[in-house]
Design a protein around this motif. Structure first.
Motif, PDB file in Angstrom:
ATOM      1  N   SER A   3      19.382 -17.899  -2.734  1.00  0.00           N
ATOM      2  CA  SER A   3      18.686 -18.820  -3.615  1.00  0.00           C
ATOM      3  C   SER A   3      17.228 -18.417  -3.837  1.00  0.00           C
ATOM      4  O   SER A   3      16.617 -18.801  -4.836  1.00  0.00           O
ATOM      5  N   ARG A   4      16.630 -17.646  -2.908  1.00  0.00           N
ATOM      6  CA  ARG A   4      15.255 -17.198  -3.075  1.00  0.00           C
ATOM      7  C   ARG A   4      15.192 -16.116  -4.147  1.00  0.00           C
ATOM      8  O   ARG A   4      16.060 -15.254  -4.235  1.00  0.00           O
ATOM      9  N   GLU A   5      14.129 -16.172  -4.955  1.00  0.00           N
ATOM     10  CA  GLU A   5      13.985 -15.164  -6.007  1.00  0.00           C
ATOM     11  C   GLU A   5      13.842 -13.773  -5.427  1.00  0.00           C
ATOM     12  O   GLU A   5      14.424 -12.809  -5.944  1.00  0.00           O
ATOM     13  N   ASN A   6      13.065 -13.653  -4.360  1.00  0.00           N
ATOM     14  CA  ASN A   6      12.780 -12.353  -3.760  1.00  0.00           C
ATOM     15  C   ASN A   6      13.196 -12.342  -2.300  1.00  0.00           C
ATOM     16  O   ASN A   6      13.076 -13.346  -1.593  1.00  0.00           O
ATOM     17  N   ILE A   7      13.642 -11.191  -1.838  1.00  0.00           N
ATOM     18  CA  ILE A   7      13.780 -11.018  -0.395  1.00  0.00           C
ATOM     19  C   ILE A   7      12.387 -10.892   0.210  1.00  0.00           C
ATOM     20  O   ILE A   7      12.048 -11.573   1.176  1.00  0.00           O
ATOM     21  N   ALA A   8      11.557 -10.014  -0.366  1.00  0.00           N
ATOM     22  CA  ALA A   8      10.156  -9.886   0.038  1.00  0.00           C
ATOM     23  C   ALA A   8       9.283 -10.436  -1.088  1.00  0.00           C
ATOM     24  O   ALA A   8       9.309  -9.915  -2.203  1.00  0.00           O
ATOM     25  N   ASP A   9       8.530 -11.479  -0.786  1.00  0.00           N
ATOM     26  CA  ASP A   9       7.634 -12.053  -1.785  1.00  0.00           C
ATOM     27  C   ASP A   9       6.351 -11.239  -1.926  1.00  0.00           C
ATOM     28  O   ASP A   9       5.755 -11.182  -3.000  1.00  0.00           O
ATOM     29  N   ILE A  10       5.921 -10.632  -0.815  1.00  0.00           N
ATOM     30  CA  ILE A  10       4.717  -9.798  -0.805  1.00  0.00           C
ATOM     31  C   ILE A  10       5.102  -8.423  -0.292  1.00  0.00           C
ATOM     32  O   ILE A  10       5.566  -8.285   0.843  1.00  0.00           O
ATOM     33  N   LEU A  11       4.924  -7.411  -1.127  1.00  0.00           N
ATOM     34  CA  LEU A  11       5.181  -6.033  -0.743  1.00  0.00           C
ATOM     35  C   LEU A  11       3.856  -5.276  -0.735  1.00  0.00           C
ATOM     36  O   LEU A  11       3.081  -5.368  -1.685  1.00  0.00           O
ATOM     37  N   CYS A  12       3.609  -4.545   0.334  1.00  0.00           N
ATOM     38  CA  CYS A  12       2.484  -3.616   0.354  1.00  0.00           C
ATOM     39  C   CYS A  12       3.074  -2.234   0.591  1.00  0.00           C
ATOM     40  O   CYS A  12       3.708  -1.984   1.628  1.00  0.00           O
ATOM     41  N   ILE A  13       2.886  -1.340  -0.381  1.00  0.00           N
ATOM     42  CA  ILE A  13       3.555  -0.042  -0.370  1.00  0.00           C
ATOM     43  C   ILE A  13       2.645   1.078   0.135  1.00  0.00           C
ATOM     44  O   ILE A  13       2.947   2.244  -0.049  1.00  0.00           O
ATOM     45  N   GLY A  14       1.578   0.751   0.796  1.00  0.00           N
ATOM     46  CA  GLY A  14       0.678   1.765   1.327  1.00  0.00           C
ATOM     47  C   GLY A  14      -0.742   1.517   0.849  1.00  0.00           C
ATOM     48  O   GLY A  14      -1.038   0.410   0.384  1.00  0.00           O
ATOM     49  N   CYS A  15      -1.597   2.556   0.950  1.00  0.00           N
ATOM     50  CA  CYS A  15      -1.200   3.881   1.385  1.00  0.00           C
ATOM     51  C   CYS A  15      -1.149   3.963   2.915  1.00  0.00           C
ATOM     52  O   CYS A  15      -1.761   3.150   3.610  1.00  0.00           O
ATOM     53  N   GLN A  16      -0.416   4.956   3.397  1.00  0.00           N
ATOM     54  CA  GLN A  16      -0.415   5.225   4.825  1.00  0.00           C
ATOM     55  C   GLN A  16      -1.839   5.546   5.271  1.00  0.00           C
ATOM     56  O   GLN A  16      -2.549   6.296   4.621  1.00  0.00           O
ATOM     57  N   LYS A  17      -2.262   4.942   6.380  1.00  0.00           N
ATOM     58  CA  LYS A  17      -3.621   5.059   6.923  1.00  0.00           C
ATOM     59  C   LYS A  17      -4.651   4.422   5.987  1.00  0.00           C
ATOM     60  O   LYS A  17      -5.771   4.897   5.848  1.00  0.00           O
ATOM     61  N   GLY A  18      -4.244   3.315   5.347  1.00  0.00           N
ATOM     62  CA  GLY A  18      -5.129   2.627   4.430  1.00  0.00           C
ATOM     63  C   GLY A  18      -5.423   1.186   4.836  1.00  0.00           C
ATOM     64  O   GLY A  18      -5.718   0.359   3.976  1.00  0.00           O
ATOM     65  N   SER A  19      -5.315   0.873   6.133  1.00  0.00           N
ATOM     66  CA  SER A  19      -5.567  -0.479   6.647  1.00  0.00           C
ATOM     67  C   SER A  19      -4.489  -1.476   6.240  1.00  0.00           C
ATOM     68  O   SER A  19      -4.754  -2.676   6.121  1.00  0.00           O
ATOM     69  N   THR A  20      -3.255  -1.003   6.053  1.00  0.00           N
ATOM     70  CA  THR A  20      -2.165  -1.931   5.760  1.00  0.00           C
ATOM     71  C   THR A  20      -1.899  -2.856   6.943  1.00  0.00           C
ATOM     72  O   THR A  20      -1.563  -4.029   6.740  1.00  0.00           O
TER      73      THR A  20
END
Length: 259
Positions: A3-20
């Motif tokens: 029923s939820r629109e998204n599995i993940a509502d907030i995605l952060c795709i990087g960058c690697q070593k970027g304070s994620t």
């Protein structure tokens, strides 16, 4: 479950070593966000689900079960830097599972990011007590290949692929987290519709601590000047592309080079 629109509502795709990790921890202070249970080694702590690079064979129902909060009003989070390098077909799959997700991509000076990535791999393989500088040679080549320096550094390619599916992709500059942290996080909260006043006293205390520190500081392994100059040549094209096409400005690499 669906029923939820998204599995993940907030995605952060990087960058690697970027304070994620730092950004994930800051957002996790808010009661309206949800971090999935730590499931290592299947996932990386409660931050990186690694669905498309490690766990796609487990299927979308596994991903949905992992990220679905008990409170349906909460925003689920998946901060996996490896997603930046997904193929177009994989991003299509992500769009199908998360059609309305807010997608963030933190960009860091490509030279500084590459150095930090190499230091991370040095820590993994050599241990924190390693004292010899990293020099050009087989060991450097192995670390560089393992770190996928060019794939992670090619911001324009990654942004172009993701924006084709998520036109509202939000770009953040890593350096802003250090020069104007309050304004940067205020903007992120606004984009997510989060009100800082909704945090209770313990959440606010944790939030305030994070706003004056870092989650994890890389080991400062010494890098030989020749390695640094090689990396400058490798990453220069990616910096120019990000600055020219994306309007980003980076200064961290210049400081590393003594400019």
């Amino acid at each position: 479950m669906k029923s939820r629109e998204n599995i993940a509502d907030i995605l952060c795709i990087g960058c690697q070593k970027g304070s994620t990790s730092w950004l994930h921890s800051v957002l996790n202070c808010h009661p309206s966000t949800y971090a999935f249970p730590d499931s290592e080694p299947v996932t990386s702590t409660d931050k990186e689900a690694h669905y498309w690079d490690w766990n796609a064979q487990r299927g979308a129902d596994w991903y949905r079960q992992l990220l679905t909060p008990q409170d349906p009003a909460q925003l689920s989070m998946d901060f996996t830097p490896e997603y930046a390098c997904l193929t177009e077909a994989q991003i299509d799959d992500c769009k199908a599972l998360n059609p309305g997700a807010k997608v963030f991509y933190i960009l860091r000076d490509p030279l500084a990011r590459a150095v930090s990535a190499l230091r991370m791999h040095m820590l993994w393989h050599l241990g924190k007590d390693h004292s010899e500088p990293l020099k050009l040679g087989p060991q450097f080549e192995a670390f560089a290949q393992e770190a996928r320096l060019e794939e992670h550094g090619d911001y324009l390619r990654n942004v172009t692929a993701w924006r084709a599916r998520y036109p509202d992709l939000i770009l953040l500059n890593y350096e802003d987290f250090h020069t104007d942290r309050a304004a940067s996080i205020g903007a992120v909260f606004a984009q997510l519709g989060l009100d800082a006043d909704e945090m209770d006293a313990p959440q606010r205390q944790l939030f305030n601590g994070l706003m004056t520190g870092r989650v994890w500081v890389s080991e400062k392994f010494e890098i030989d000047r020749a390695v640094l100059m090689f990396l400058q040549g490798l990453t220069w094209q990616y910096r120019q592309a990000a600055e020219d096409a994306l309007g980003m400005r980076f200064t961290e690499g210049d400081r590393m080079l003594g400019r």
